[in-house]
Design a protein around this motif. Structure first.
Motif, PDB file in Angstrom:
ATOM      1  N   LEU A  22       0.882  -1.248   0.006  1.00  0.00           N
ATOM      2  CA  LEU A  22      -0.069   0.084  -0.027  1.00  0.00           C
ATOM      3  C   LEU A  22       0.902   1.237   0.011  1.00  0.00           C
ATOM      4  O   LEU A  22       1.776   1.359   0.745  1.00  0.00           O
ATOM      5  CB  LEU A  22      -0.990   0.008   1.209  1.00  0.00           C
ATOM      6  CG  LEU A  22      -1.940   1.317   1.271  1.00  0.00           C
ATOM      7  CD1 LEU A  22      -2.869   1.124   0.209  1.00  0.00           C
ATOM      8  CD2 LEU A  22      -2.343   1.171   2.768  1.00  0.00           C
ATOM      9  N   VAL A  23       0.662   2.249  -1.109  1.00  0.00           N
ATOM     10  CA  VAL A  23       1.439   3.482  -0.973  1.00  0.00           C
ATOM     11  C   VAL A  23       0.548   4.650  -0.872  1.00  0.00           C
ATOM     12  O   VAL A  23      -0.668   4.341  -1.223  1.00  0.00           O
ATOM     13  CB  VAL A  23       2.318   3.335  -2.310  1.00  0.00           C
ATOM     14  CG1 VAL A  23       3.163   2.662  -2.309  1.00  0.00           C
ATOM     15  CG2 VAL A  23       1.184   3.628  -3.463  1.00  0.00           C
ATOM     16  N   ARG A  24       0.972   5.840  -0.461  1.00  0.00           N
ATOM     17  CA  ARG A  24       0.139   6.933  -0.576  1.00  0.00           C
ATOM     18  C   ARG A  24       0.930   8.151  -1.216  1.00  0.00           C
ATOM     19  O   ARG A  24       2.151   7.832  -1.756  1.00  0.00           O
ATOM     20  CB  ARG A  24       0.148   7.522   1.228  1.00  0.00           C
ATOM     21  CG  ARG A  24      -0.666   8.790   1.079  1.00  0.00           C
ATOM     22  CD  ARG A  24      -0.680   9.497   2.633  1.00  0.00           C
ATOM     23  NE  ARG A  24      -1.392  10.445   2.637  1.00  0.00           N
ATOM     24  CZ  ARG A  24      -1.228  11.583   2.317  1.00  0.00           C
ATOM     25  NH1 ARG A  24      -0.150  11.906   1.866  1.00  0.00           N
ATOM     26  NH2 ARG A  24      -2.083  12.714   2.522  1.00  0.00           N
ATOM     27  N   VAL A  25       0.229   9.116  -1.949  1.00  0.00           N
ATOM     28  CA  VAL A  25       0.739  10.123  -2.662  1.00  0.00           C
ATOM     29  C   VAL A  25       1.950  10.815  -1.835  1.00  0.00           C
ATOM     30  O   VAL A  25       1.705  10.889  -0.592  1.00  0.00           O
ATOM     31  CB  VAL A  25      -0.039  11.024  -3.262  1.00  0.00           C
ATOM     32  CG1 VAL A  25      -0.984  10.364  -4.007  1.00  0.00           C
ATOM     33  CG2 VAL A  25      -0.704  11.786  -2.127  1.00  0.00           C
ATOM     34  N   THR A  26       2.934  11.059  -2.397  1.00  0.00           N
ATOM     35  CA  THR A  26       4.154  11.782  -1.839  1.00  0.00           C
ATOM     36  C   THR A  26       3.658  13.474  -1.625  1.00  0.00           C
ATOM     37  O   THR A  26       2.668  14.019  -2.010  1.00  0.00           O
ATOM     38  CB  THR A  26       5.373  11.871  -2.807  1.00  0.00           C
ATOM     39  OG1 THR A  26       5.069  12.668  -3.903  1.00  0.00           O
ATOM     40  CG2 THR A  26       5.910  10.704  -3.101  1.00  0.00           C
ATOM     41  N   PRO A  27       4.589  13.938  -0.837  1.00  0.00           N
ATOM     42  CA  PRO A  27       4.132  15.478  -0.131  1.00  0.00           C
ATOM     43  C   PRO A  27       4.272  16.336  -1.708  1.00  0.00           C
ATOM     44  O   PRO A  27       3.492  17.081  -1.786  1.00  0.00           O
ATOM     45  CB  PRO A  27       5.108  15.700   0.672  1.00  0.00           C
ATOM     46  CG  PRO A  27       5.571  14.420   1.450  1.00  0.00           C
ATOM     47  CD  PRO A  27       5.585  13.488   0.160  1.00  0.00           C
ATOM     48  N   GLY A  28       4.876  15.856  -2.654  1.00  0.00           N
ATOM     49  CA  GLY A  28       5.338  16.656  -3.534  1.00  0.00           C
ATOM     50  C   GLY A  28       4.500  16.438  -4.827  1.00  0.00           C
ATOM     51  O   GLY A  28       4.894  16.614  -6.089  1.00  0.00           O
ATOM     52  N   HIS A  29       3.680  15.373  -4.872  1.00  0.00           N
ATOM     53  CA  HIS A  29       2.777  14.710  -5.726  1.00  0.00           C
ATOM     54  C   HIS A  29       2.324  15.732  -6.864  1.00  0.00           C
ATOM     55  O   HIS A  29       1.591  16.711  -6.536  1.00  0.00           O
ATOM     56  CB  HIS A  29       1.807  13.686  -5.176  1.00  0.00           C
ATOM     57  CG  HIS A  29       0.875  13.152  -6.198  1.00  0.00           C
ATOM     58  ND1 HIS A  29       1.299  11.918  -6.749  1.00  0.00           N
ATOM     59  CD2 HIS A  29      -0.223  13.520  -7.048  1.00  0.00           C
ATOM     60  CE1 HIS A  29       0.256  11.415  -7.726  1.00  0.00           C
ATOM     61  NE2 HIS A  29      -0.574  12.356  -7.661  1.00  0.00           N
ATOM     62  N   GLU A  30       2.654  15.576  -8.035  1.00  0.00           N
ATOM     63  CA  GLU A  30       2.113  16.455  -9.147  1.00  0.00           C
ATOM     64  C   GLU A  30       1.838  15.753 -10.430  1.00  0.00           C
ATOM     65  O   GLU A  30       2.832  15.119 -10.939  1.00  0.00           O
ATOM     66  CB  GLU A  30       2.793  17.549  -9.414  1.00  0.00           C
ATOM     67  CG  GLU A  30       2.060  18.699 -10.526  1.00  0.00           C
ATOM     68  CD  GLU A  30       3.201  20.008 -10.570  1.00  0.00           C
ATOM     69  OE1 GLU A  30       2.740  20.619 -11.419  1.00  0.00           O
ATOM     70  OE2 GLU A  30       4.112  20.051 -10.017  1.00  0.00           O
ATOM     71  N   ARG A  31       0.739  15.263 -10.432  1.00  0.00           N
ATOM     72  CA  ARG A  31       0.171  14.467 -11.935  1.00  0.00           C
ATOM     73  C   ARG A  31      -0.756  15.156 -12.844  1.00  0.00           C
ATOM     74  O   ARG A  31      -1.912  15.558 -12.241  1.00  0.00           O
ATOM     75  CB  ARG A  31      -0.279  12.999 -11.517  1.00  0.00           C
ATOM     76  CG  ARG A  31      -0.709  12.293 -12.525  1.00  0.00           C
ATOM     77  CD  ARG A  31      -1.321  11.053 -11.928  1.00  0.00           C
ATOM     78  NE  ARG A  31      -2.226  10.290 -12.694  1.00  0.00           N
ATOM     79  CZ  ARG A  31      -3.111   9.396 -12.475  1.00  0.00           C
ATOM     80  NH1 ARG A  31      -3.496   9.081 -11.408  1.00  0.00           N
ATOM     81  NH2 ARG A  31      -3.695   8.813 -13.448  1.00  0.00           N
ATOM     82  N   VAL A  32      -0.584  15.736 -13.873  1.00  0.00           N
ATOM     83  CA  VAL A  32      -1.086  16.544 -14.710  1.00  0.00           C
ATOM     84  C   VAL A  32      -2.010  15.882 -15.473  1.00  0.00           C
ATOM     85  O   VAL A  32      -1.444  14.625 -16.360  1.00  0.00           O
ATOM     86  CB  VAL A  32      -0.248  17.426 -15.369  1.00  0.00           C
ATOM     87  CG1 VAL A  32      -1.060  18.242 -16.602  1.00  0.00           C
ATOM     88  CG2 VAL A  32       0.437  18.601 -14.561  1.00  0.00           C
ATOM     89  N   THR A  33      -3.227  15.970 -15.721  1.00  0.00           N
ATOM     90  CA  THR A  33      -4.062  15.213 -16.284  1.00  0.00           C
ATOM     91  C   THR A  33      -4.602  16.180 -17.696  1.00  0.00           C
ATOM     92  O   THR A  33      -4.438  17.255 -17.963  1.00  0.00           O
ATOM     93  CB  THR A  33      -5.615  15.005 -15.867  1.00  0.00           C
ATOM     94  OG1 THR A  33      -6.081  16.267 -15.735  1.00  0.00           O
ATOM     95  CG2 THR A  33      -5.235  14.127 -14.558  1.00  0.00           C
ATOM     96  N   GLY A  34      -5.007  15.335 -18.722  1.00  0.00           N
ATOM     97  CA  GLY A  34      -5.428  15.922 -20.211  1.00  0.00           C
ATOM     98  C   GLY A  34      -7.072  16.169 -20.330  1.00  0.00           C
ATOM     99  O   GLY A  34      -7.445  16.525 -19.226  1.00  0.00           O
ATOM    100  N   GLY A  35      -7.328  16.026 -21.324  1.00  0.00           N
ATOM    101  CA  GLY A  35      -8.724  16.214 -21.520  1.00  0.00           C
ATOM    102  C   GLY A  35      -9.339  17.789 -21.832  1.00  0.00           C
ATOM    103  O   GLY A  35      -8.135  18.517 -22.262  1.00  0.00           O
ATOM    104  N   GLU A  36     -10.426  17.953 -22.233  1.00  0.00           N
ATOM    105  CA  GLU A  36     -10.834  19.390 -22.341  1.00  0.00           C
ATOM    106  C   GLU A  36     -10.341  20.433 -21.546  1.00  0.00           C
ATOM    107  O   GLU A  36      -9.830  21.445 -22.001  1.00  0.00           O
ATOM    108  CB  GLU A  36     -12.245  19.507 -22.733  1.00  0.00           C
ATOM    109  CG  GLU A  36     -12.834  20.692 -23.297  1.00  0.00           C
ATOM    110  CD  GLU A  36     -14.066  20.726 -23.992  1.00  0.00           C
ATOM    111  OE1 GLU A  36     -14.838  21.646 -23.658  1.00  0.00           O
ATOM    112  OE2 GLU A  36     -14.492  19.819 -24.332  1.00  0.00           O
ATOM    113  N   THR A  37     -10.265  20.171 -20.337  1.00  0.00           N
ATOM    114  CA  THR A  37      -9.916  21.063 -19.263  1.00  0.00           C
ATOM    115  C   THR A  37      -8.851  20.083 -18.423  1.00  0.00           C
ATOM    116  O   THR A  37      -9.151  19.358 -17.687  1.00  0.00           O
ATOM    117  CB  THR A  37     -10.955  21.295 -18.251  1.00  0.00           C
ATOM    118  OG1 THR A  37     -12.015  22.086 -19.148  1.00  0.00           O
ATOM    119  CG2 THR A  37     -10.532  22.491 -17.156  1.00  0.00           C
ATOM    120  N   PRO A  38      -7.427  20.490 -18.669  1.00  0.00           N
ATOM    121  CA  PRO A  38      -6.349  19.813 -17.861  1.00  0.00           C
ATOM    122  C   PRO A  38      -6.607  20.202 -16.460  1.00  0.00           C
ATOM    123  O   PRO A  38      -7.364  21.167 -16.028  1.00  0.00           O
ATOM    124  CB  PRO A  38      -5.043  20.392 -18.544  1.00  0.00           C
ATOM    125  CG  PRO A  38      -5.641  21.135 -19.877  1.00  0.00           C
ATOM    126  CD  PRO A  38      -7.244  21.682 -19.437  1.00  0.00           C
ATOM    127  N   GLY A  39      -6.003  19.410 -15.764  1.00  0.00           N
ATOM    128  CA  GLY A  39      -5.726  19.505 -14.168  1.00  0.00           C
ATOM    129  C   GLY A  39      -4.836  18.692 -13.607  1.00  0.00           C
ATOM    130  O   GLY A  39      -4.013  18.248 -14.183  1.00  0.00           O
TER     131      GLY A  39
END
Length: 293
Positions: A119-136
């Protein structure tokens, strides 16, 4: 006018959700949503697709501790690790790192799944950019921060399933973050392009292409197909393949949302070709053409 009927975050990806009356919306979605993920020792995600039993795992975030429970298994409560040690992980075409949550959690999931797991958790500096019509940005969810689904969309689907002699399916099969009530027409959520709910603002990313998870009974953790995918395939096919149900969105402005909050739509899109061409609903009370998704 649509309002929030239900709010749900899923602390561990592919495990059961937690319903709340209000929630903080971060840049990555609802607070605590899919910030944990079960992985193989090599970092590959383990999900309900091959392991439907994950549906019966009920995680609870208790401040700085995480509690895990499942039928027939002893509960586990442990202190959340926020930074070290780290492991390479992947999530839906993304490669990064996660914080390993220790041997006890690894043993608990390994025993449940009958294979080595961690089991893992996101890191403090986690940054994962998404695509699609509105990125986030997003934590460990498949592709986008938020999933919206209207009650009227499920009503339409269940009416069609009934016409085919099947049993209705509950909303939890689709694992939405936000359930909306108040729109009489189904799939209005898919036409939204920008909206404010509570103090948060959201932008349309894409319609949600469905895998096999909606065929898993979320109460028993057992596969219960072929519905609803069989019926969705008769009227909700995506031009690029698969079937669609629900709208994925990016967070344009973090804030607070609560059950009962009104949905204020700032911009809409026109009908999509796949739905505009669909045959009329099979229900006797719905003689209108199917609406876009």
């Amino acid at each position: 006018m649509a309002r929030i009927a239900r709010l749900t975050y899923y602390p561990v990806k592919s495990c059961a959700g937690t319903d709340v009356s209000s929630a903080e919306v971060t840049a990555d979605g609802l607070a605590h949503d899919r910030v944990f993920q079960v992985i193989t020792p090599e970092g590959e995600p383990l999900t309900q697709r091959p392991h439907p039993v994950l549906a019966v795992v009920r995680p609870r975030v208790l401040g700085d501790r995480l509690a895990l429970s499942a039928p027939g298994r002893e509960d586990l409560v442990f202190a959340i690790r926020y930074d070290r040690p780290r492991r390479p992980v992947s999530a839906f075409r993304w490669q990064g790192e996660g914080v390993h949550q220790g041997a006890e959690a690894a043993e608990w999931f390994s025993d449940l799944l009958g294979r080595p797991a961690e089991l893992v958790r996101v890191t403090p500096g986690h940054e994962r950019v998404t695509g699609g019509e509105t990125p986030g940005t997003v934590a460990f969810a498949d592709a986008h921060a938020m999933l919206f689904l209207a009650e009227s969309s499920l009503d339409e689907l269940n009416a069609r399933i009934a016409e085919r002699g099947g049993q209705p399916v509950p909303m939890d099969r689709f694992r939405p973050n936000v359930v909306l009530a108040g729109w009489a027409e189904p799939h209005r959520e898919d036409e939204v392009r920008e909206m404010t709910v509570g103090t948060a603002k959201f932008g349309y990313a894409e319609r949600c292409v469905r895998c096999t998870v909606p065929m898993v009974d979320q109460e028993t953790g057992a596969k219960d197909g072929p519905e609803p995918i069989r019926t969705l395939a008769t009227y909700r096919r995506d031009p690029d393949g698969g079937v669609v149900f629900g709208m994925k969105a990016a967070v344009l402005r973090p804030g607070q949302v609560a059950v009962g909050d009104e949905v204020i739509v700032h911009s809409w899109a026109g009908p999509s070709p796949s739905t505009a061409a669909a045959e009329p609903p099979l229900t006797a009370t719905a003689s209108r053409p199917a609406e876009s998704v």
